[in-house]
Enzyme design. Structure first.
Site, PDB file in Angstrom:
ATOM      1  N   LYS A   1      -6.132 -10.434  -6.267  1.00 27.91           N
ATOM      2  CA  LYS A   1      -6.753 -10.759  -5.221  1.00 27.91           C
ATOM      3  C   LYS A   1      -8.331  -9.845  -5.447  1.00 27.91           C
ATOM      4  CE  LYS A   1      -6.572  -8.882  -1.395  1.00 27.91           C
ATOM      5  NZ  LYS A   1      -6.485  -8.417  -0.119  1.00 27.91           N
TER       6      LYS A   1
ATOM      7  N   LYS B   1     -11.744  -5.037  -2.428  1.00 27.73           N
ATOM      8  CA  LYS B   1     -13.105  -3.676  -2.212  1.00 27.73           C
ATOM      9  C   LYS B   1     -12.664  -2.262  -3.114  1.00 27.73           C
ATOM     10  CE  LYS B   1     -13.064  -4.580   2.066  1.00 27.73           C
ATOM     11  NZ  LYS B   1     -12.729  -3.616   3.279  1.00 27.73           N
TER      12      LYS B   1
ATOM     13  N   LYS C   1       0.852  -1.610  -0.176  1.00 25.84           N
ATOM     14  CA  LYS C   1      -0.096   0.001   0.234  1.00 25.84           C
ATOM     15  C   LYS C   1       0.689   1.543   0.114  1.00 25.84           C
ATOM     16  CE  LYS C   1      -4.225  -1.818   1.719  1.00 25.84           C
ATOM     17  NZ  LYS C   1      -5.363  -2.018   3.477  1.00 25.84           N
TER      18      LYS C   1
HETATM   19  P1  TYM Z   1     -10.305  -6.609   5.098  1.00 28.64           P
HETATM   20  O1  TYM Z   1     -11.411  -5.146   4.968  1.00 28.64           O
HETATM   21  O2  TYM Z   1     -10.285  -5.806   4.150  1.00 28.64           O
HETATM   22  O3  TYM Z   1     -11.526  -7.708   4.303  1.00 28.64           O
HETATM   23  C1  TYM Z   1     -12.462  -8.226   5.400  1.00 28.64           C
HETATM   24  C2  TYM Z   1     -12.501  -9.770   5.399  1.00 28.64           C
HETATM   25  O4  TYM Z   1     -12.499 -10.683   4.569  1.00 28.64           O
HETATM   26  C3  TYM Z   1     -11.153 -11.089   4.385  1.00 28.64           C
HETATM   27  N1  TYM Z   1     -11.241 -10.740   2.436  1.00 28.64           N
HETATM   28  C4  TYM Z   1     -11.140 -12.139   1.553  1.00 28.64           C
HETATM   29  N2  TYM Z   1     -11.292 -12.588   1.463  1.00 28.64           N
HETATM   30  C5  TYM Z   1     -11.001 -13.896   0.641  1.00 28.64           C
HETATM   31  N3  TYM Z   1     -10.886 -13.453  -0.688  1.00 28.64           N
HETATM   32  C6  TYM Z   1     -10.642 -12.307  -0.765  1.00 28.64           C
HETATM   33  N4  TYM Z   1     -10.139 -12.174  -2.229  1.00 28.64           N
HETATM   34  C7  TYM Z   1     -10.606 -10.796   0.524  1.00 28.64           C
HETATM   35  N5  TYM Z   1     -10.685  -9.677   0.300  1.00 28.64           N
HETATM   36  C8  TYM Z   1     -10.641  -9.703   1.934  1.00 28.64           C
HETATM   37  C9  TYM Z   1     -10.475 -10.669   4.722  1.00 28.64           C
HETATM   38  O5  TYM Z   1      -9.156 -11.727   4.700  1.00 28.64           O
HETATM   39  C10 TYM Z   1     -10.676 -10.327   5.867  1.00 28.64           C
HETATM   40  O6  TYM Z   1     -11.117 -11.173   6.632  1.00 28.64           O
HETATM   41  N6  TYM Z   1      -7.315  -5.738   8.722  1.00 28.64           N
HETATM   42  C11 TYM Z   1      -8.741  -6.520   8.597  1.00 28.64           C
HETATM   43  C12 TYM Z   1      -9.571  -5.670   8.832  1.00 28.64           C
HETATM   44  C13 TYM Z   1      -9.274  -5.527  10.299  1.00 28.64           C
HETATM   45  C14 TYM Z   1      -9.628  -7.022  11.536  1.00 28.64           C
HETATM   46  C15 TYM Z   1      -9.065  -7.070  12.750  1.00 28.64           C
HETATM   47  C16 TYM Z   1     -10.252  -8.096  11.119  1.00 28.64           C
HETATM   48  C17 TYM Z   1      -8.975  -4.865  11.638  1.00 28.64           C
HETATM   49  N7  TYM Z   1      -8.808  -5.534  12.970  1.00 28.64           N
HETATM   50  C18 TYM Z   1      -8.679  -8.097  13.530  1.00 28.64           C
HETATM   51  C19 TYM Z   1     -10.219  -9.533  11.986  1.00 28.64           C
HETATM   52  C20 TYM Z   1      -9.612  -9.040  13.410  1.00 28.64           C
HETATM   53  C21 TYM Z   1      -8.679  -5.597   6.408  1.00 28.64           C
HETATM   54  O7  TYM Z   1      -8.264  -4.995   6.004  1.00 28.64           O
HETATM   55  O8  TYM Z   1     -10.318  -7.272   6.342  1.00 28.64           O
END
Ligand code: TYM
Length: 335
Positions: free
Chosen positions: A198, A201, A116
């Site tokens: 991947k 969003k 990023k």
């Molecule tokens: P984020 O918001 O990017 O994504 C949310 C969740 O979706 C999963 N994910 C995917 N799974 C499968 N295929 C994909 N293409 C895909 N894209 C996203 C992510 O693995 C995630 O589970 N850092 C985290 C948010 C966070 C968090 C936490 C998660 C902040 N604090 C504490 C767990 C525990 C994030 O950016 O997720």
């Protein structure tokens, strides 16, 4: 009866929530709700780590949209605590305490930071610090398991290492070492337009045909899947398919609940059109109840806010107890 283990997870309120977020994370949260003591957070503090992308009005709406989508995807507020991260001040304080224990080198090594930040020298400190805030989220709740997609694995490993470091430096902190919970299928859903990237969003927000949004209409779903990139063969076996077809097979496996053998028997050796059409049906059927419930929830914003307030209150109680334990272990004077 033994106490249930605690689960914690979250989604950032940025971009367009997609099928990857659903099968990688939210679906497994919903499916396993009865087995755990669940805490699901909309991680809005994480969403401002790239401040250039924050439009305050949209950000506010997005945070509520993600909370509503949690409930629409089957998160039951009677079984799970749902709240906005910024409503529980302990997350920020915990992040500070953990910051002071985190070696900088650990942060520079994180792949998501490198990706990023790129070569942008004016990148915010919050982006570098992102994993510490995430560790704070998890450790505040004495979390045993963190259901996430594969891309979060490094963050959970970081959290485990940091918890161990705190426990060694400050006996009595007793932070729980969390385990990742990564689903056997659907943990890394790829872009439909490019199966080497991947599903994301942010890309999904601007590029048609990249992702399937949880709120996309059936016609849009159909268009995206029918034009998904595949190859010129007819190989529909999990271990031999090219990346585009494998992505479709994986999605079909998670959503249909069928075993791999049955799926291969149905689709191998034929044109990919049959697999694509069947997947469209599965996706539309999975999203239909989510969209209906979402529409109901947007019609009653007070209900959603009341769930978030109750959730924050419960979360605060748990977080404050862990925080007090860590403060005490570090030698702070009790207030
Ligand atoms: P984020 O918001 O990017 O994504 C949310 C969740 O979706 C999963 N994910 C995917 N799974 C499968 N295929 C994909 N293409 C895909 N894209 C996203 C992510 O693995 C995630 O589970 N850092 C985290 C948010 C966070 C968090 C936490 C998660 C902040 N604090 C504490 C767990 C525990 C994030 O950016 O997720």
């Amino acid at each position: 009866m033994a106490q249930k283990q605690r689960v914690f997870s979250g989604v950032q309120p940025t971009g367009k929530l997609h099928l990857g977020n659903y099968v990688g994370a939210i679906k497994q949260w919903a499916d396993n709700q009865d087995a755990y003591d669940n805490i699901f957070c909309v991680v809005d503090l994480h969403a401002v780590t790239i401040p250039e992308n924050v439009d305050p009005k949209q950000f506010r709406a997005k945070s509520l949209e993600v909370a509503a989508l949690y409930l629409a995807c089957g998160i039951d507020p009677d079984k799970s605590t749902v709240f906005l991260q910024s409503h529980v001040a302990e997350h920020s304080e915990m992040a500070w305490l953990l910051n002071c224990v985190t070696p900088l080198g650990w942060l520079y090594r994180m792949t998501q930071f490198k990706a990023k930040a790129g070569s942008n020298e004016s990148v915010g400190t919050g982006l570098l610090d992102y994993p510490v805030l995430m560790a704070a989220d998890i450790l505040l709740y004495d979390t045993h398991r963190v259901p996430v997609g594969e891309d979060q694995k490094q963050h959970i490993e970081f959290t485990r290492d940091l918890a161990q470091r705190v426990n060694n430096m400050f006996p009595g902190a007793d932070l729980v070492i969390p385990e990742p919970m990564i689903p056997p299928a659907g943990a890394r859903v790829m872009g439909l337009d490019d199966p080497m990237v991947k599903m994301s969003k942010s890309i999904g927000e601007t590029k048609k045909g990249h992702s399937i949004g949880l709120l996309d209409a059936p016609g849009t779903v159909k268009k995206a899947i029918m034009s998904a990139q595949t190859d010129s063969g007819n190989e529909a076996r999990f271990d031999h398919a090219g990346p585009g077809v494998r992505n479709l097979l994986d999605l079909y496996e998670v959503l249909s609940g069928q075993g791999r053998e049955a799926i291969e028997a149905e689709f191998h050796g034929q044109g990919y059109g049959k697999l694509k059409k069947a997947l469209v049906e599965q996706v539309v059927a999975a999203l239909e109840p989510v969209q209906t419930r979402y529409a109901e929830l947007t019609g009653s914003p007070d209900y959603l806010l009341s769930i978030l307030r109750q959730g924050a209150e419960r979360a605060r109680g748990i977080a404050a107890t862990t925080q007090a334990r860590l403060r005490d272990a570090m030698g702070f004077v009790a207030p």
